[in-house]
Scaffold this motif. Structure first.
Motif, PDB file in Angstrom:
ATOM      1  N   GLY A 133     -25.685  40.879   7.370  1.00 42.58           N
ATOM      2  CA  GLY A 133     -26.433  39.631   7.513  1.00 42.58           C
ATOM      3  C   GLY A 133     -27.325  39.350   6.323  1.00 42.58           C
ATOM      4  O   GLY A 133     -27.396  38.206   5.836  1.00 42.58           O
ATOM      5  N   ILE A 134     -28.013  40.379   5.829  1.00 41.69           N
ATOM      6  CA  ILE A 134     -28.885  40.205   4.663  1.00 41.69           C
ATOM      7  C   ILE A 134     -28.090  39.744   3.450  1.00 41.69           C
ATOM      8  O   ILE A 134     -28.504  38.849   2.705  1.00 41.69           O
ATOM      9  N   SER A 135     -26.900  40.337   3.270  1.00 44.08           N
ATOM     10  CA  SER A 135     -26.070  39.959   2.116  1.00 44.08           C
ATOM     11  C   SER A 135     -25.608  38.512   2.216  1.00 44.08           C
ATOM     12  O   SER A 135     -25.543  37.795   1.205  1.00 44.08           O
ATOM     13  N   GLN A 136     -25.312  38.065   3.427  1.00 43.83           N
ATOM     14  CA  GLN A 136     -24.827  36.693   3.616  1.00 43.83           C
ATOM     15  C   GLN A 136     -25.949  35.655   3.558  1.00 43.83           C
ATOM     16  O   GLN A 136     -25.718  34.499   3.254  1.00 43.83           O
ATOM     17  N   VAL A 154     -34.537  35.626   3.093  1.00 39.36           N
ATOM     18  CA  VAL A 154     -34.786  35.675   4.544  1.00 39.36           C
ATOM     19  C   VAL A 154     -36.268  35.518   4.842  1.00 39.36           C
ATOM     20  O   VAL A 154     -36.678  34.715   5.689  1.00 39.36           O
ATOM     21  N   ILE A 155     -37.095  36.293   4.131  1.00 32.96           N
ATOM     22  CA  ILE A 155     -38.542  36.248   4.347  1.00 32.96           C
ATOM     23  C   ILE A 155     -39.116  34.883   3.951  1.00 32.96           C
ATOM     24  O   ILE A 155     -39.971  34.319   4.654  1.00 32.96           O
ATOM     25  N   ALA A 156     -38.640  34.349   2.837  1.00 30.86           N
ATOM     26  CA  ALA A 156     -39.133  33.053   2.372  1.00 30.86           C
ATOM     27  C   ALA A 156     -38.828  31.956   3.394  1.00 30.86           C
ATOM     28  O   ALA A 156     -39.666  31.078   3.658  1.00 30.86           O
ATOM     29  N   MET A 206     -29.462  33.170   7.704  1.00 33.43           N
ATOM     30  CA  MET A 206     -28.045  32.838   7.515  1.00 33.43           C
ATOM     31  C   MET A 206     -27.782  31.387   7.900  1.00 33.43           C
ATOM     32  O   MET A 206     -26.950  30.711   7.285  1.00 33.43           O
ATOM     33  N   THR A 207     -28.485  30.906   8.935  1.00 31.44           N
ATOM     34  CA  THR A 207     -28.369  29.494   9.305  1.00 31.44           C
ATOM     35  C   THR A 207     -28.891  28.618   8.171  1.00 31.44           C
ATOM     36  O   THR A 207     -28.279  27.590   7.824  1.00 31.44           O
ATOM     37  N   VAL A 234     -24.003  30.339   9.138  1.00 35.73           N
ATOM     38  CA  VAL A 234     -23.979  30.387  10.607  1.00 35.73           C
ATOM     39  C   VAL A 234     -24.597  29.093  11.122  1.00 35.73           C
ATOM     40  O   VAL A 234     -25.670  28.696  10.660  1.00 35.73           O
ATOM     41  N   PRO A 235     -23.956  28.408  12.078  1.00 33.93           N
ATOM     42  CA  PRO A 235     -24.524  27.162  12.609  1.00 33.93           C
ATOM     43  C   PRO A 235     -25.804  27.431  13.390  1.00 33.93           C
ATOM     44  O   PRO A 235     -26.015  28.542  13.879  1.00 33.93           O
TER      45      PRO A 235
END
Length: 510
Positions: free
Chosen positions: A206-209, A216-218, A305-306, A311-312
């Motif tokens: 998930g982190i890679s995507q 992610v944090i931002a 990811m969204t 990811v929707p």
């Protein structure tokens, strides 16, 4: 069916066959009813720890927590995890060793047995009421587990929900029916490992995507109230809403449920050497904290990811499928990735199965051991008792399948209500039975009944008022039950000397 779906299905079938194999292998070790329901008190410290926590977490770990973090930020999921972690540790610290020694001294092999044995209840009224409570709450709880398995297979492979649910239930029933408590405990150990591996795989992928952890944090920081513990992020409105003190206390109250969970207390009773419970406590507490932390992080990563467009956006209860969505995306990256996706989805299956098998055993023991054998005083040999035990388990499982027949049945609602039910009815009596010398059978009986009634009253009559009354029913019901237990015990005759002598003996050895 696509090649990625075939890869996932193969991995999940191998996993299910492995669980069945364990049940058949350990079946020969069930020589008597104590073996079937308590594993002959032969569990090692690691199996005890991981079996207890795997049977505790259920699919909430891999679906509920990530979905909650994804949708509303840190406040709700954070306070829930703090309550669960604290409840886990305190339960292991205060209850585990004492209930293991007490039940060994009284010869109790089920929780209802312990209640009647502790208070020398010759009429077995405490045992009968406790057994009925277990049946009332555990049969639908078990059905919710079957439903979760059916929904997982149905959504993944577009197969009929009922077929998927029945096959999943048949696997759980088969290894529990043959191997009993020992099979359930050993499979729980394996299932906890599968759950852990699933969490780690999903987190890394998930982190890679999502474009890396910084992205992610931002993204999370850009959302109002997302990282706050006193505000909740409202995804629909795109703004923060207050998360008040009453709500925090209500959420923390989830931790009180641990003191009354029969399937967890049975693990404490089943360890071979109670001096090794310290190892079990440390392993269990560390695993719970790390696994819940990763699960929450997956929800945050899923939202990233969204944001990245892979990811929707998942609204409402659909947010609980974030791991399923990430797994489906992973499976599209080749055969090896599909295998890893299969492991992840087996983890979700494992989380559900590890709880359902324990619930089946607890519910069937209430029928066969507590009601048929103990309450109605049917004097049967070990072979007939084992046959009744397995027959009871099968009947309860069939009822659970019937409850799960509706594909739109609520899973989380049932889990939440059953958790409150056991926490309020059994939690106070367990604590007072183990730690208060003056506690008597009258207080225990009235406390158990009042706790159960208050769960229903608060949920359906008081909580709907809203505002300050919108408190999780476990907290007020727990308080009422413990107060009633204490007051009635003080207003009625003190326990007999033979009861207090056993209590003093247990207190003396710690």
């Amino acid at each position: 069916m696509t090649s990625s779906q075939v890869g996932i299905l193969i991995v999940m079938i191998v996993y299910l066959l492995g669980m069945l194999a364990i049940g058949f292998v350990v079946a020969k070790q069930n020589e008597n009813i104590s073996d079937f329901y308590l594993g002959g008190r032969k569990l090692g410290p690691i199996v005890t720890a991981m079996s207890a926590e795997a049977s505790d977490m259920s699919s909430y770990l891999l679906m509920g927590l990530p979905g909650l973090a994804y949708l509303s930020g840190m406040a709700d999921v954070g306070w829930t995890c703090i309550g669960l972690a604290a409840g886990t540790y305190i339960n292991w610290l205060l209850v585990a060793k004492r209930i293991r020694r007490y039940t060994a001294r009284t010869g109790s092999i089920t929780i209802p047995d312990f209640f009647s044995d502790r208070y020398k209840d010759k009429h077995r009224a405490l045992m009968m009421i406790a057994a009925c409570i277990i049946i009332i709450f555990f049969i639908p709880y078990t059905g919710s587990g079957f439903a979760a398995c059916g929904k997982l297979f149905s959504s993944l492979f577009s197969v009929d929900y009922h077929i998927a649910m029945v096959i999943s239930a048949a696997v759980i029933i088969s290894y529990t029916l043959t191997g009993g408590f020992l099979a359930a405990s050993l499979t729980d150990l394996i299932q906890s490992i599968v759950m852990t591996v699933a969490l780690i795989i999903i987190l890394i992928f998930g982190i890679s995507q999502a474009g890396g952890m910084d992205a992610v944090i931002a993204n999370a920081k850009s959302l109002p109230g997302y990282f706050s513990m006193v505000q909740s992020y409202d995804a629909a409105a795109g703004k923060a809403s207050p998360y008040g003190v009453v709500t925090i206390i209500s959420t923390l109250a989830w931790g009180l449920g641990y003191f009354g969970m029969p399937h967890i207390l049975l693990r404490f009773m089943a360890i071979e050497d109670d001096s090794k419970l310290k190892i079990s406590r440390r392993v269990a507490s560390v695993w719970v904290v790390i696994s819940m932390g990763i699960a929450v992080l997956i929800g945050i990563v899923g939202l990233g990811m969204t944001k990245a467009g892979v990811v929707p956006f998942l609204e409402g209860s659909a947010s609980e499928t974030i791991i399923v969505k990430i797994s489906a995306l992973m499976s599209e990256h080749g055969v090896i990735a599909a295998v890893f996706a299969g492991i992840v989805l087996s983890g979700i299956l494992a989380a559900t199965m590890s709880t359902s098998d324990s619930q089946l055993l607890a519910a069937s023991s209430s029928v066969s051991e507590n009601i048929i054998h103990e309450f109605f005083h049917l004097d049967l040999d070990e072979k007939k008792l084992m046959m009744i035990a397995r027959f009871s388990l099968a009947i309860i499982a069939v009822i659970g399948v019937g409850i799960a027949w509706n594909p739109n049945s609520s899973v989380f609602g049932i889990v939440s209500f059953a958790w409150a039910g056991f926490g309020a009815t059994f939690g106070p009596i367990v604590l007072l039975a183990l730690f208060w010398r003056r506690s008597n059978k009258y207080g225990a009986f009235c406390g158990m009944i009042s706790g159960g009634i208050m769960v229903f009253v608060w949920k359906y009559a008081v909580r709907p008022i809203g505002g300050a009354w919108n408190i999780y029913e476990l907290l007020p019901a727990f308080i009422v039950a413990i107060l009633v237990n204490v007051i009635v015990s003080l207003l009625t005759p003190a326990p007999e000397k033979e009861i207090t002598d056993v209590f003093d003996e247990m207190k003396k050895i710690g």
